[in-house]
Write an enzyme that holds these catalytic residues in place. Structure first.
Site, PDB file in Angstrom:
ATOM      1  N   GLY A 230       0.732  -1.252   0.000  1.00 27.93           N
ATOM      2  CA  GLY A 230       0.000   0.000   0.000  1.00 27.93           C
ATOM      3  C   GLY A 230       0.765   1.308   0.000  1.00 27.93           C
TER       4      GLY A 230
ATOM      5  N   GLY B 131       3.112   2.586  -1.997  1.00 26.58           N
ATOM      6  CA  GLY B 131       3.754   3.084  -3.217  1.00 26.58           C
ATOM      7  C   GLY B 131       3.065   4.282  -3.857  1.00 26.58           C
TER       8      GLY B 131
ATOM      9  N   CYS C 216       0.393   3.310  -6.373  1.00 20.27           N
ATOM     10  CA  CYS C 216      -0.517   2.317  -5.815  1.00 20.27           C
ATOM     11  C   CYS C 216      -1.689   3.027  -5.146  1.00 20.27           C
ATOM     12  CB  CYS C 216       0.242   1.485  -4.783  1.00 20.27           C
ATOM     13  SG  CYS C 216      -0.790   0.339  -3.896  1.00 20.27           S
TER      14      CYS C 216
END
Lengths: 387, 387, 387, 387
Positions: A217, A219, A222
């Site tokens: 989660g 990134g 992302c």
């Protein structure tokens, strides 16, 4: 578990890299004396950096270039490189489409099936050019692509899903991958991820993983947190999983590296990852900014976009220098995105860490780099808006 | 109550959804295996989502569409639908007026009285088109409108005020609604809200409420915090009220659902609500973005604006897809505002939760998504402002 | 004192109004039943609001208007009203000068001496128009201006400096004001401030102050924190000083009100002040936005700017309605800056507080309204920037 | 060490100046009674401020001007002043180049070698004009430049590196500076830095340092945190190092001053530094804004940019007044960047501190000046964006 979220509900506070900083101690050393070598799956490398298995980050050329610079690039076996004989035309299209059409185009591009012969071809191209062939696939296709990759001569196999599980429940008609059996059956080292907890890391180590990817989660590309509510701050996740590595090593004398993956943008972030306990890092957007990157100045998340619930935004990251400049310098930017090896060595020198093992033990302090009024003032000055 | 606000004044820390994240554990499952069914007032639904009783969100058509998609839309009995024979003309006016004239126009629009015959008419329209007729009114008018709604064939009655109270003190000449007596007198299930504490939830349950709405102050179109200083962060409010539900169930074996209402924008928010203990959620702005929404790309708060102290700003939310796209996908946006069912199922799969009961028990972590320098940097990159 | 700032240095966490919210409990009441009366220096008022003794906020006309609306306006005896026979010409100049020349102009404007005859004149104007004559001066001039104000018929005397001290050390050739002797000598009630601690409040009460002003550094037009490093978050300061009031009352049966001063912008802020323990509030910028305000849409800090170290920025606040609209409504803005009495009554009704004493005891929760990613997203939507 | 970053990893929270504020107590005093004198290396000065050894901040003229105003300017012996006979031409170039070419130009400019005869010349110029000659160099060149500086008549020698270490490990072929021997050999006082911990401060004091510079990473022109992950919030660093000073003094009766260096922008910041325990401060950007500053309205970090890993951005700070205005006023800006001595004296007066020793003991409170919604609202008002 000492915070009360609500009545009868205790939770824990987790910390991200933006909330910590490293503290120099008594000793320092000349940066060139800092030993940054690490070993993954029996392969020793000078730079503890892996390039993410994303289509805007790694293609054959990049994998080879990174190998020669002392790092590793991981090729996505479910991306455009193995779906298209000529991926460059597809990449040109991805970066030229407008923001609104992006999701739809991606769904179309990734509807084209992967070809086993292209898996063979790409791996052989990397090997023939002298590169390390590290490749990545999801659990659903791991058995067939893993077999193809091994036959083609791959060196490392990355089994990656958003969240790896040791007890996956598959829908009727499908069968869940048996991790342990899969790893046992593979003749090349298998790296597994991503996870964020001590318990899962320990189970993956027991199943025979040769390295563990940590990070869910955080990134830049992302969107898991918005779409799924899921995401664990990396400093805590890395520290937890590193504790599992240490406990496993104490029991087995088998040292398996932990790789921090996601949200890493600068050399300072890499230093913090290792200080929290990581042995290496996987990075995407910093590599996507290389002249040689297949993303042509763009970066986008998720190996294979879902047809019904796409995640992973396309980000314009720009192009700032060659991959050599980014990895080994000399830097022409002063923000920590050039000469990542130099950042790490200088940080280790400043902190007095002779090798990565010592770097994992430097003092960490909670020191949020929040946007305060003072910082906005400074930022305004930097932008020439001071009175 | 462990924080010292000042001398002799202990207070408690409460948490909002922006401050938490969900943590994957050992197991995962295929998203299609995640069972999202819930029951409210005896009605079983696949999607645990209610559309808010707001004029920009639900009209007859939307209530029917949501019913067919597996959810429920709640019609505001004190809005334009029951004040005007032809509400569309009024809605056109509301969305076309300038920002400065909005408050004044709203005060004028809502000065027109509600007609009992229009209550009958709208409910019958919903029923005749095959929809679930869920309707909402405030305590002041609950007895008369509740009677009308029941006669017209409504399925669920929502008794909603900003803050529900079990001991309301009415001014001379007025009489406070006796909750228990009202619920007893109604022949259809009564859902009551909004509240934020364990104690009030327990009292509402004892009074016979068939579901409890939780949330005061957190909504996007709600200005309660600025105007009144009132507002409780939702993660803590939901966890507290869910504890009351569990204790009531332990005592009575009667399971009454808790509905989180306010501030929910993405699929990730829905997942977090349930992880904190909610059984379902009520959402406004995500539905207002549907092509079919009566708000025509706008969303505004408060069922009935006060003539002397208006609250609830009009927000331009835009139109991003059909209500089917928003509820069930496939998504063409990657930010968690399309395919809300898919978001929930994928999150449950990733977290290994087979049903909503298990989803209520996944690990929650305090992980503020504050705007840090690092995030501003990433955001700048996303906007193409990276160097 | 439980936080370690550094080795051997324990400090305390203090909270501001942006970090708290009010929690509804079991009861509610109709807003018109909320009794907001308070008494200051023997004068009973319906609205517990004082307008700041600042030149952009209160002149003769405004003092009269506020008196008639149930509040009080405090006239600055060291501002343009008592330095100039015709202050309007000077005010026109202050608001029309450019940002860069502002500080210099202010230093020049306030170089003109105060005239005792203008002190008499302004107070008599207020009284003859039926207003309450509340006036303010600093300790340096308190004895002579206090005498003049009393002779002219003033009702209340505010002795105000940035930080009030019971033991001021004056430079050679000057003499510090003896607070106790001064208050004893005055025949009208003396209100004293500003302070932020329990200890100083208690000393001021013992010296005979008839109300205490609380607040150092939090105001919008105040730059104390940047210039001096000084500033205490208001929620904690008010709670601490209110504890001194309560202890003093317990010992003497003499109830002396506490007035929160600084940083109050909305009705919600007023509600929070009282919930933290204040009896009344002093506000500047919300009044400066009245059509009748002498600041003509501007607001600036500091009664008397220092010739060598000016503080207090000029802020454009705009003009949003009459002073009646701002104090008693009906509101045409929905952000809590119109109908401040209505905000307070509605909040008290929602929280079930029948009078200010009960409002001081409602539940407060720590709930930072920090700028999170989620809130930036909502804000973007409000501005019409949503996708 | 009471926060759990992760399993088996305890860390500490550190605080920055943006997170603290100073609390007035019982007493106050007239600002002109506040005694701000301090002594460094036997030299007594009225203003406890040093100007940073940076090329945009101090040249010969500035060092002389600061001496006459009661402060000290430190000349960088490794900057353009000692590399170029005519540094002004080089400075003109540095400030006129575009942002993208800056790093490259700096690397070229600093490739020109330092000349020992220019070290002699600059020091003699300062002395002949009646200034205090304080000079700075890094450990690598300390022995030769230190000798030259002493011969030329320098008064104070600053041995400064990013992080000072008592046990530096040098690469083969190089020799680490023996701090104790170096200080013993120098016939003028040696000031050493920068450090951030109690332990290192104590070691430096034992080695004979005549003052200690405290601060790693917090400066405006410093990018250490992004590049290296290193940086300790200043309030905690200063408090820790001041504790070492106090313990050393208790043992030896030798009082050695602690100088806070980095991130100081306003008079309020200076006050906070001293309240945390500092005896003096070193500032860069506030001085760079003087008409007389060699940076011509710009400021840039790092004495000597690295050829392979440059850090330290160039910031446009603008020019706001003479150095006299900045140091002693009268101020024509109200933001705490003019009349720094006045800021300090007024703060001391407000806090009742008669001298710096008392100022080090005033109450500090944790009070984050975070960007909250409320503050953004106020900021918008200040910018004239209020409704």
């Amino acid at each position: 578990m000492d915070i009360e979220l609500g009545r009868n509900r205790k939770v824990r506070r987790a910390y991200g890299f933006d909330e910590i900083a490293l503290v120099p101690g008594r000793g320092t050393l000349d940066p060139q004396m800092a030993d940054t070598y690490w070993t993954i799956g029996g392969i020793k490398r000078e730079i503890p950096i892996l390039a993410s298995a994303m289509d805007g980050v790694v293609d054959v050329k990049m994998a080879v270039a990174l190998s020669k610079l002392g790092a590793i690039g991981v090729l996505n076996l479910q991306g455009v490189q193995t779906r298209y004989e000529n991926p460059d035309a597809v990449l040109d299209q991805i970066v030229s489409v407008g923001k609104d059409e992006f999701v739809t185009l991606m769904q179309k591009v990734y509807a084209e099936p992967v070809k086993i012969e292209l898996i063979h071809k790409r791996i052989k191209e990397i090997k023939s050019l002298g590169g390390i062939a590290a490749v990545s696939a999801t659990p659903q296709v791991a058995e067939s692509y893993g077999k193809a990759a091994t036959e083609a001569g791959a060196d490392l196999f990355f089994l990656q899903s958003t969240v790896v599980s040791t007890t996956h429940l598959a829908a009727a008609g499908f069968e869940a991958l048996d991790l342990q059996r899969f790893i046992d059956a593979m003749s090349i080292p298998v790296i597994v991820g991503n996870c964020v907890t001590y318990e899962v890391t320990l189970e993956l180590l027991k199943a025979g993983a040769q390295a563990i990817m940590v990070g869910i989660g955080p990134g830049a590309a992302c969107t898991s947190r918005g779409v799924l509510g899921i995401g664990v701050p990396q400093a805590t996740a890395v520290a937890d999983c590193a504790a599992a590595r240490d406990d496993y090593f104490a029991q087995t004398n088998n040292y398996i590296p932990i790789i921090a993956d996601g949200g890493i943008v600068t050399g300072g972030d890499i230093c913090k990852c290792i200080a929290c306990g990581a042995d290496g890092v996987m990075i995407g957007s910093p590599i996507a900014r290389a002249v040689e990157a297949p993303g042509r100045g763009f970066h986008w998340g998720m190996a294979t976009p879902s047809p019904v619930l796409p995640r992973g935004t396309r980000i314009k990251v720009g192009t700032t220098g060659t991959i050599e400049t980014i990895m080994r310098g000399p830097a022409s930017l002063d923000d920590g995105t050039h000469n990542l090896l130099g950042c790490l060595q200088t940080s280790m020198g400043t902190l007095g860490a002779k090798n990565l093992k010592e770097m994992q033990q430097v003092e960490v302090v909670i020191a949020p780099s929040l946007l305060t009024e003072g910082k906005v003032y400074q930022k305004a000055q930097q932008l020439g808006m001071g009175k």
